[in-house]
Each structure stands twice: as C-alpha cells, then as structure tokens.
Scaffold this motif. Structure first.
Motif, PDB file in Angstrom:
ATOM      1  N   GLU A   1      49.583 -60.119 -14.170  1.00  0.00           N
ATOM      2  CA  GLU A   1      49.776 -61.555 -13.977  1.00  0.00           C
ATOM      3  C   GLU A   1      49.581 -62.263 -15.308  1.00  0.00           C
ATOM      4  O   GLU A   1      48.852 -61.777 -16.177  1.00  0.00           O
ATOM      5  CB  GLU A   1      48.785 -62.100 -12.952  1.00  0.00           C
ATOM      6  CG  GLU A   1      48.973 -61.547 -11.558  1.00  0.00           C
ATOM      7  CD  GLU A   1      50.299 -61.947 -10.932  1.00  0.00           C
ATOM      8  OE1 GLU A   1      50.729 -63.099 -11.150  1.00  0.00           O
ATOM      9  OE2 GLU A   1      50.903 -61.122 -10.249  1.00  0.00           O
ATOM     10  N   LEU A   2      50.193 -63.432 -15.468  1.00  0.00           N
ATOM     11  CA  LEU A   2      50.077 -64.204 -16.700  1.00  0.00           C
ATOM     12  C   LEU A   2      48.622 -64.489 -17.048  1.00  0.00           C
ATOM     13  O   LEU A   2      48.210 -64.378 -18.201  1.00  0.00           O
ATOM     14  CB  LEU A   2      50.862 -65.509 -16.585  1.00  0.00           C
ATOM     15  CG  LEU A   2      50.786 -66.464 -17.767  1.00  0.00           C
ATOM     16  CD1 LEU A   2      51.334 -65.819 -19.033  1.00  0.00           C
ATOM     17  CD2 LEU A   2      51.542 -67.751 -17.458  1.00  0.00           C
ATOM     18  N   ASP A   3      47.812 -64.837 -16.059  1.00  0.00           N
ATOM     19  CA  ASP A   3      46.420 -65.186 -16.356  1.00  0.00           C
ATOM     20  C   ASP A   3      45.585 -63.984 -16.797  1.00  0.00           C
ATOM     21  O   ASP A   3      44.447 -64.141 -17.221  1.00  0.00           O
ATOM     22  CB  ASP A   3      45.764 -65.934 -15.202  1.00  0.00           C
ATOM     23  CG  ASP A   3      45.679 -65.137 -13.910  1.00  0.00           C
ATOM     24  OD1 ASP A   3      46.110 -63.966 -13.883  1.00  0.00           O
ATOM     25  OD2 ASP A   3      45.193 -65.717 -12.920  1.00  0.00           O
ATOM     26  N   PHE A   4      46.153 -62.773 -16.773  1.00  0.00           N
ATOM     27  CA  PHE A   4      45.462 -61.602 -17.302  1.00  0.00           C
ATOM     28  C   PHE A   4      45.114 -61.792 -18.775  1.00  0.00           C
ATOM     29  O   PHE A   4      44.108 -61.295 -19.262  1.00  0.00           O
ATOM     30  CB  PHE A   4      46.337 -60.350 -17.131  1.00  0.00           C
ATOM     31  CG  PHE A   4      45.687 -59.092 -17.653  1.00  0.00           C
ATOM     32  CD1 PHE A   4      44.833 -58.370 -16.855  1.00  0.00           C
ATOM     33  CD2 PHE A   4      45.935 -58.653 -18.944  1.00  0.00           C
ATOM     34  CE1 PHE A   4      44.223 -57.218 -17.333  1.00  0.00           C
ATOM     35  CE2 PHE A   4      45.336 -57.502 -19.431  1.00  0.00           C
ATOM     36  CZ  PHE A   4      44.479 -56.790 -18.625  1.00  0.00           C
ATOM     37  N   PHE A   5      45.956 -62.524 -19.511  1.00  0.00           N
ATOM     38  CA  PHE A   5      45.769 -62.702 -20.944  1.00  0.00           C
ATOM     39  C   PHE A   5      44.769 -63.792 -21.294  1.00  0.00           C
ATOM     40  O   PHE A   5      44.475 -64.015 -22.453  1.00  0.00           O
ATOM     41  CB  PHE A   5      47.116 -63.019 -21.614  1.00  0.00           C
ATOM     42  CG  PHE A   5      48.090 -61.891 -21.511  1.00  0.00           C
ATOM     43  CD1 PHE A   5      47.958 -60.759 -22.298  1.00  0.00           C
ATOM     44  CD2 PHE A   5      49.136 -61.947 -20.614  1.00  0.00           C
ATOM     45  CE1 PHE A   5      48.849 -59.707 -22.207  1.00  0.00           C
ATOM     46  CE2 PHE A   5      50.048 -60.898 -20.510  1.00  0.00           C
ATOM     47  CZ  PHE A   5      49.898 -59.780 -21.302  1.00  0.00           C
TER      48      PHE A   5
END
Length: 193
Positions: free
Chosen positions: A62-66
């Motif tokens: 997911e994008l929020d992983f980063f």
C-alpha cells in the motif's frame, strides 16, 4: 526488513530486491525510466505521490507503507504541535513533515518540506513529473527554483504559487542554504474514501 528506512528510495530498493526484481523489471511495471528509478533509489531525486503509488502497486504494498504515520492518542485533536510532527526523509536532500493530525482523513495533503542545500559543483538533472490534482507552494525560508513545463521560476520567502499538477513540474534548491516550503496537494492520495 525495516518498515521505515533512511529514505523512500532505499526502501523501494529493499522491496525490489526482496521481490527479486531488477530495475528493468520495475521500470516495465511502472512505466518509469530505469535511470529515474536508479536515481530515486540512490536518493538523488524526489518522486510525485502518484508515481510512488504506481511503484507501491508494482511492489505489492500500500502507498502508506512508505510513510510512518503514527496514530495520535486523541483523533479528535486537530492540532499538530511543531515538536510532534512526523518527519519522513524522501531523499537525503528532502525531508517531509506531515502537517495534518490524520493524513488519511482530509481532502488536502499539507506538508512542510525541508530541501537541503545542493553542495556539488555540478548541476543535477531534474526530472519533471505530472500527477492528478492541484498544488499550492509557499516559501517560508531560502530560495526555491520551481520548474513548470518549460518555465523556470525563482521563489523567495513569502512567495507562493498554485498550479494544476497535471503540468510537468518539479522544484529544487540550488543554493548553499536550506529551503523550507509549505506544499499542499489536492486531492490527498492517502484519503480513505
């Protein structure tokens, strides 16, 4: 693997290697050049959230992983204290501070961005990018060089701009002092619908 690395580029590299992908494999999946991805992994360039979202999809995260969005104790609290802001190194030259108490709740994506001085004597190649939405930039400190399509603008403290993000753009700090900007992006790519 650490969830949070020195910068987003090094985390992308860790994920890519873990998935046994070459830069060429990732490039094919994302439609981003091998050269750009290589520079990103080495912390030599920044990336638009839309492009990072494409990379996240290609790497099956997911994008929020980063990002290290910490859940605040009181979600009703709308105040972000200066001493309690999340800071995310995007590259070794760019640090992003989240200015919203909940990065997933609002249509706006507000950030304070510190851009470190460019100290090499050589010029660096800045890749322009476009993405959905609109951006607002306000220069708090230092000098910002903003490129929108073929035009280059120099912004000083107190200067601001708003533009459609679908126009190829990027910015840099070519001075020997830190540059601080407020950047607000709409729509917020992290918003939960």
């Amino acid at each position: 693997m650490k969830k949070y690395s020195n910068n987003i580029g090094s985390l992308i590299k860790e994920l890519r290697k873990k998935r046994e992908m070459t830069l060429k494999d990732l490039s094919s999946s994302c439609n981003l050049s091998v050269g750009f991805l290589s520079q990103l992994e080495r912390g030599m360039t920044s990336i638009a959230i839309d492009s990072l979202e494409i990379i996240a999809h290609a790497l099956s995260v997911e994008l929020d992983f980063f990002f290290d969005f910490k859940k605040k104790d009181n979600s009703a609290n709308q105040i972000v204290r200066s001493y309690n802001r999340d800071a995310v190194p995007i590259t070794d030259k760019i640090i992003q501070h989240n200015l919203s108490p909940d990065m997933k709740a609002f249509n706006l994506y507000p950030r304070l961005i510190d851009i470190m001085p460019f100290t090499d004597n050589t010029s660096y190649d800045l890749q322009l990018y476009a993405h959905e939405g609109e951006e607002f930039i306000f220069v708090l400190e230092g000098v910002l060089t903003l490129i929108i399509e073929e035009e280059e603008f120099t912004l000083y403290p107190g200067d601001s701009t708003t533009f459609n993000s679908n126009r190829p753009h990027n910015w840099k700090n070519e001075t020997n002092c830190i540059t601080k900007i407020i950047c607000v992006h709409n729509p917020n790519p992290f918003k939960i619908i």
